[in-house]
Motif scaffolding. Structure first.
Motif, PDB file in Angstrom:
ATOM      1  N   VAL A  53      20.355   4.172  -3.489  1.00 59.21           N
ATOM      2  CA  VAL A  53      21.337   4.361  -2.415  1.00 59.21           C
ATOM      3  C   VAL A  53      21.667   2.991  -1.823  1.00 59.21           C
ATOM      4  O   VAL A  53      20.772   2.318  -1.297  1.00 59.21           O
ATOM      5  CB  VAL A  53      20.794   5.291  -1.310  1.00 59.21           C
ATOM      6  CG1 VAL A  53      21.802   5.428  -0.175  1.00 59.21           C
ATOM      7  CG2 VAL A  53      20.439   6.648  -1.884  1.00 59.21           C
ATOM      8  N   PRO A  54      22.907   2.538  -1.898  1.00 56.97           N
ATOM      9  CA  PRO A  54      23.254   1.220  -1.360  1.00 56.97           C
ATOM     10  C   PRO A  54      22.873   1.089   0.114  1.00 56.97           C
ATOM     11  O   PRO A  54      23.217   1.926   0.939  1.00 56.97           O
ATOM     12  CB  PRO A  54      24.774   1.158  -1.547  1.00 56.97           C
ATOM     13  CG  PRO A  54      25.061   2.092  -2.674  1.00 56.97           C
ATOM     14  CD  PRO A  54      24.068   3.207  -2.525  1.00 56.97           C
ATOM     15  N   GLY A  55      22.099   0.039   0.410  1.00 55.14           N
ATOM     16  CA  GLY A  55      21.689  -0.212   1.785  1.00 55.14           C
ATOM     17  C   GLY A  55      20.365   0.393   2.174  1.00 55.14           C
ATOM     18  O   GLY A  55      19.898   0.182   3.297  1.00 55.14           O
ATOM     19  N   LEU A  56      19.729   1.132   1.261  1.00 53.67           N
ATOM     20  CA  LEU A  56      18.439   1.755   1.568  1.00 53.67           C
ATOM     21  C   LEU A  56      17.330   1.068   0.780  1.00 53.67           C
ATOM     22  O   LEU A  56      17.358   1.032  -0.452  1.00 53.67           O
ATOM     23  CB  LEU A  56      18.458   3.246   1.234  1.00 53.67           C
ATOM     24  CG  LEU A  56      17.166   4.017   1.540  1.00 53.67           C
ATOM     25  CD1 LEU A  56      16.830   3.952   3.028  1.00 53.67           C
ATOM     26  CD2 LEU A  56      17.271   5.469   1.082  1.00 53.67           C
ATOM     27  N   PHE A  57      16.346   0.537   1.502  1.00 56.32           N
ATOM     28  CA  PHE A  57      15.227  -0.195   0.916  1.00 56.32           C
ATOM     29  C   PHE A  57      13.917   0.497   1.299  1.00 56.32           C
ATOM     30  O   PHE A  57      13.863   1.249   2.270  1.00 56.32           O
ATOM     31  CB  PHE A  57      15.234  -1.646   1.419  1.00 56.32           C
ATOM     32  CG  PHE A  57      16.513  -2.380   1.104  1.00 56.32           C
ATOM     33  CD1 PHE A  57      16.590  -3.241   0.023  1.00 56.32           C
ATOM     34  CD2 PHE A  57      17.650  -2.185   1.883  1.00 56.32           C
ATOM     35  CE1 PHE A  57      17.767  -3.905  -0.279  1.00 56.32           C
ATOM     36  CE2 PHE A  57      18.837  -2.840   1.589  1.00 56.32           C
ATOM     37  CZ  PHE A  57      18.895  -3.706   0.501  1.00 56.32           C
ATOM     38  N   ALA A  58      12.869   0.233   0.533  1.00 55.21           N
ATOM     39  CA  ALA A  58      11.566   0.850   0.837  1.00 55.21           C
ATOM     40  C   ALA A  58      10.451  -0.102   0.435  1.00 55.21           C
ATOM     41  O   ALA A  58      10.543  -0.800  -0.585  1.00 55.21           O
ATOM     42  CB  ALA A  58      11.411   2.184   0.100  1.00 55.21           C
ATOM     43  N   ALA A  59       9.382  -0.118   1.232  1.00 55.68           N
ATOM     44  CA  ALA A  59       8.230  -0.980   0.947  1.00 55.68           C
ATOM     45  C   ALA A  59       6.960  -0.326   1.455  1.00 55.68           C
ATOM     46  O   ALA A  59       6.974   0.444   2.416  1.00 55.68           O
ATOM     47  CB  ALA A  59       8.415  -2.349   1.600  1.00 55.68           C
ATOM     48  N   GLY A  60       5.844  -0.659   0.803  1.00 55.23           N
ATOM     49  CA  GLY A  60       4.560  -0.090   1.182  1.00 55.23           C
ATOM     50  C   GLY A  60       4.312   1.235   0.495  1.00 55.23           C
ATOM     51  O   GLY A  60       4.835   1.500  -0.589  1.00 55.23           O
ATOM     52  N   GLU A  61       3.529   2.099   1.131  1.00 53.37           N
ATOM     53  CA  GLU A  61       3.133   3.349   0.495  1.00 53.37           C
ATOM     54  C   GLU A  61       4.312   4.272   0.226  1.00 53.37           C
ATOM     55  O   GLU A  61       4.268   5.097  -0.692  1.00 53.37           O
ATOM     56  CB  GLU A  61       2.093   4.069   1.358  1.00 53.37           C
ATOM     57  CG  GLU A  61       1.442   5.252   0.664  1.00 53.37           C
ATOM     58  CD  GLU A  61       0.280   5.850   1.436  1.00 53.37           C
ATOM     59  OE1 GLU A  61      -0.253   6.881   0.981  1.00 53.37           O
ATOM     60  OE2 GLU A  61      -0.112   5.282   2.481  1.00 53.37           O
ATOM     61  N   VAL A  62       5.389   4.158   0.993  1.00 55.11           N
ATOM     62  CA  VAL A  62       6.550   5.029   0.787  1.00 55.11           C
ATOM     63  C   VAL A  62       7.331   4.642  -0.473  1.00 55.11           C
ATOM     64  O   VAL A  62       8.140   5.424  -0.964  1.00 55.11           O
ATOM     65  CB  VAL A  62       7.475   4.993   2.021  1.00 55.11           C
ATOM     66  CG1 VAL A  62       8.212   3.652   2.120  1.00 55.11           C
ATOM     67  CG2 VAL A  62       8.468   6.136   2.003  1.00 55.11           C
ATOM     68  N   ALA A  63       7.067   3.474  -1.031  1.00 55.60           N
ATOM     69  CA  ALA A  63       7.737   3.034  -2.259  1.00 55.60           C
ATOM     70  C   ALA A  63       6.860   3.343  -3.463  1.00 55.60           C
ATOM     71  O   ALA A  63       5.640   3.195  -3.417  1.00 55.60           O
ATOM     72  CB  ALA A  63       8.032   1.535  -2.198  1.00 55.60           C
ATOM     73  N   GLY A  64       7.469   3.786  -4.558  1.00 56.58           N
ATOM     74  CA  GLY A  64       6.712   4.125  -5.761  1.00 56.58           C
ATOM     75  C   GLY A  64       6.827   3.053  -6.825  1.00 56.58           C
ATOM     76  O   GLY A  64       7.715   2.211  -6.791  1.00 56.58           O
ATOM     77  N   GLY A  65       5.898   3.098  -7.787  1.00 58.31           N
ATOM     78  CA  GLY A  65       5.980   2.230  -8.955  1.00 58.31           C
ATOM     79  C   GLY A  65       4.914   1.174  -9.052  1.00 58.31           C
ATOM     80  O   GLY A  65       4.359   0.927 -10.121  1.00 58.31           O
ATOM     81  N   MET A  66       4.571   0.538  -7.955  1.00 60.12           N
ATOM     82  CA  MET A  66       3.649  -0.589  -7.975  1.00 60.12           C
ATOM     83  C   MET A  66       2.265  -0.205  -8.521  1.00 60.12           C
ATOM     84  O   MET A  66       1.657  -0.940  -9.302  1.00 60.12           O
ATOM     85  CB  MET A  66       3.544  -1.153  -6.545  1.00 60.12           C
ATOM     86  CG  MET A  66       2.343  -2.013  -6.242  1.00 60.12           C
ATOM     87  SD  MET A  66       2.229  -3.518  -7.168  1.00 60.12           S
ATOM     88  CE  MET A  66       0.470  -3.835  -6.972  1.00 60.12           C
ATOM     89  N   HIS A  67       1.770   0.953  -8.161  1.00 60.35           N
ATOM     90  CA  HIS A  67       0.377   1.297  -8.464  1.00 60.35           C
ATOM     91  C   HIS A  67       0.210   2.236  -9.650  1.00 60.35           C
ATOM     92  O   HIS A  67      -0.923   2.573 -10.011  1.00 60.35           O
ATOM     93  CB  HIS A  67      -0.283   1.901  -7.226  1.00 60.35           C
ATOM     94  CG  HIS A  67      -0.185   1.025  -6.010  1.00 60.35           C
ATOM     95  ND1 HIS A  67      -0.898  -0.156  -5.888  1.00 60.35           N
ATOM     96  CD2 HIS A  67       0.571   1.131  -4.886  1.00 60.35           C
ATOM     97  CE1 HIS A  67      -0.594  -0.720  -4.726  1.00 60.35           C
ATOM     98  NE2 HIS A  67       0.293   0.043  -4.109  1.00 60.35           N
TER      99      HIS A  67
END
Length: 623
Positions: free
Chosen positions: A405-419
């Motif tokens: 979604v343009p303009g929507l960012f996420a970081a930390g536990e609410v973001a997926g993929g890293m772990h």
């Protein structure tokens, strides 16, 4: 028409934990007017509960550590379902983020020669966690909070306005993201104390809302973790990935019932604590997976020797990744070798002196003494698995942290993929810092490319206010939010918990959909002024939606991997190599689709043995 308070900013950061504050520091440093909106009081985010440390390959205790080893450990811990680019960025940038914290004023424990000390943790090959006793999360939040205040002081000196470019709105809950022509245009919410509605007009939003643990009955998570960011992103048109992977921390308190689930930090095991069953056996030696045989000691003698020789790579099995330890404890209890109250025993008093325990683990000593009348300097703790962390979250672009979604960012536990399928201890705090900063930079770059700011129609804001007030006007068959929440937690605990079966999860999905139907009739009394029942009624819509994503994805993944254990599919299945599940909203329901991970670069593949890669990658992706 309902009265609505309005504010204009360049960026709205939702959440004031480690990821949210680091994102806000970055956007403010880039000259953007930034609002931080937090559900609780400023400085009280769940990050303060993180105890063990911040994983970063600084090499202060073992000089052989480097980012490549950290990357390799992270990928192995996640069973290679991690987004490899996120894992690479995280491993490379974590040391700089820790050193940066020190420049902000963080006071880390030190080695004898004055460097930042680092401790052992499960799944990490070398001592890697920078720490402040067992209160690292508290120090992290204190430091970032002070940095925010110092930036506000700079604004006061420059503009004569204490909050010119950075303001914190506390005790405020966001209920909807606002869009215009498919782009983010701000957020809508309410003040928890007064119930008054508030609109934040901004072309960029950073989600940093944490996890989903309050959907489960036994959890280490705080009251805030109701999946708000996950649900906001879904409803705005973003996708969630890896939602079937829920981490059950192996050691939560099990007695008395009033404290069941409260976290017992992995630092206890990192500093020498051992796990024993009711027969006194150190049972973890019986649960070392084949893939870890070369790295973990297979006898007590060898494991004990390791504490005096940290250069050895044969670590004690208590330091296996969390999913392995949690399943082992669950098996011991299931087979009748658990403690009196349904856990196992964690003993650190046989390894460390009372003085060392109170110095290294002050919070744990205080926690057990005050809450369970147990002196951990002289007797073991009773511990068992507790819902702790969700590996799944908003699907984001690794370098910018932007969703689809343009303009929507996420970081930390609410973001997926890293772990991937399982997070290593300590990686969460460095994840917050690395991707909090990247989300701030991503939002800055996005705004630089905007030709005009999106604007929301007034009717859409009014509709958001009307939807928030539905619980005050119930129809027939009114439902109590507290009762419905209790039913939801029981369903997730019993049917989508640490050990899963396809038939049970199908039942869970049916129950969840029925709860969603009943939730349309949630009823609360009184008015909007500090009304906890109303707050829970609004949170429940998020918890039910996110729980459906967890159950729907878990039903489809017919294998056991990381934080997802299927009793009816006990091993990893080659069919699922490199495949992640993506959840999105379609026609009012959750749709789950398969998607293949992007191929890993050859230089990163070369860090692993080909025999190991064959267990996790399709043949056509091997070097």
């Amino acid at each position: 028409m309902v009265e609505i308070e309005r504010h204009d900013y360049d960026v709205v950061v939702i959440g004031a934990g480690g990821a949210g504050l680091r994102a806000a520091i970055e956007t403010r440093s880039q000259g953007l007017r930034t609002a931080v909106v937090c559900k609780s009081l400023f400085g009280k985010a769940h990050t303060v509960m993180a105890e063990g440390g911040i994983a970063a390959s600084m090499g202060n205790v073992n000089s052989r550590d480097n980012w490549q080893v950290h990357f390799r450990d992270t990928m192995r811990g996640g069973k290679f379902l991690n987004n490899w680019r996120m894992a690479e960025l995280h491993a490379k940038e974590a040391p700089d983020r820790v050193w940066e914290l020190e420049t902000y004023g963080a006071l880390f424990d030190r080695t004898e020669d004055g460097r930042i000390s680092q401790r052992n943790f499960g799944g990490h090959e070398y001592p890697r966690l920078a720490h402040v006793g067992d209160r690292t999360g508290l120090e992290l939040i204190r430091t970032l909070q002070q940095k925010i205040v110092s930036l506000q002081q700079e604004d006061k000196a420059e503009f004569g306005d204490y909050e010119a470019r950075l303001k914190v709105f506390q005790e405020c809950t966001v209920t909807e993201l606002l869009k215009e022509s498919g782009r983010i245009a701000g957020a809508f919410g309410y003040w928890r104390e007064s119930g008054r509605f508030v609109q934040f007009r901004a072309p960029a939003v950073v989600l940093a809302t944490g996890g989903i643990g309050k959907s489960f009955k036994v959890t280490s998570n705080s009251w805030e973790y109701t999946g708000d960011g996950h649900a906001l992103a879904l409803r705005a048109g973003a996708s969630l990935i890896n939602m079937e992977f829920v981490q059950f921390h192996p050691t939560g308190m099990v007695w008395p019932p009033s404290v069941k689930g409260i976290l017992v930090t992995e630092s206890v095991r990192g500093d020498g604590g051992v796990l024993r069953n009711s027969e006194g056996s150190r049972f973890m030696f019986d649960y070392i997976p084949e893939v870890f045989k070369d790295n973990y000691a297979d006898s007590e003698e060898e494991a004990d020797r390791w504490y005096g020789d940290p250069d050895s790579n044969r670590r004690p099995p208590e330091l296996l990744p969390r999913d392995e330890v949690a399943r082992a404890i669950n098996s011991e209890v299931k087979e009748g070798r658990g403690s009196e109250h349904g856990g196992v025993f964690l003993d650190v008093s046989s390894r460390l002196s009372a003085e060392e325990i109170t110095r290294r683990l002050p919070s744990m000593h205080h926690q057990f003494k005050e809450l369970a009348d147990v002196d951990i300097t002289a007797e073991p703790m009773e511990v068992g698995p507790t819902c702790h962390y969700v590996m799944g979250g908003v699907e984001v672009e690794p370098d910018t942290a932007q969703s689809r979604v343009p303009g929507l960012f996420a970081a930390g536990e609410v973001a997926g993929g890293m772990h991937g399928s399982n997070r290593l201890g300590g990686n969460s705090l460095s994840d917050l810092l690395v991707f909090g900063r990247r989300a701030g930079l991503g939002a800055t770059k996005y705004l630089e490319g905007l030709e005009s700011r999106p604007a929301v129609r007034e009717s859409e804001v009014d509709d958001a206010a009307q939807r928030a007030q539905i619980p005050f006007e119930p129809g027939d068959g009114a439902e109590n939010p507290y009762g419905l929440h209790s039913e939801l937690q029981q369903v997730m605990n019993d049917l989508v918990g640490i050990i899963r079966k396809g038939e049970e999860m199908q039942t869970a999905l049916e129950k969840l959909r029925e709860l969603k139907r009943r939730a349309k009739n949630l009823a609360v009394e009184g008015n909007r002024q500090f009304n906890p029942g109303w707050h829970l009624a609004l949170d429940l819509s998020n918890m039910l939606l996110v729980s459906e994503c967890v159950a729907a994805a878990a039903v489809l993944r017919t294998e056991s991997r990381g934080g997802h254990t299927r009793d009816d599919h006990p091993g990893m299945d080659p069919r699922w190599r490199g495949v992640v599940l993506s959840c999105s909203l379609f026609d009012g329901g959750v749709e789950v689709t398969e998607q293949r991970q992007p191929p890993m670069r050859d230089d990163l593949l070369s860090l692993f043995k080909v025999e190991e890669l064959r267990k996790y990658f399709p043949e056509d992706e091997l070097p």
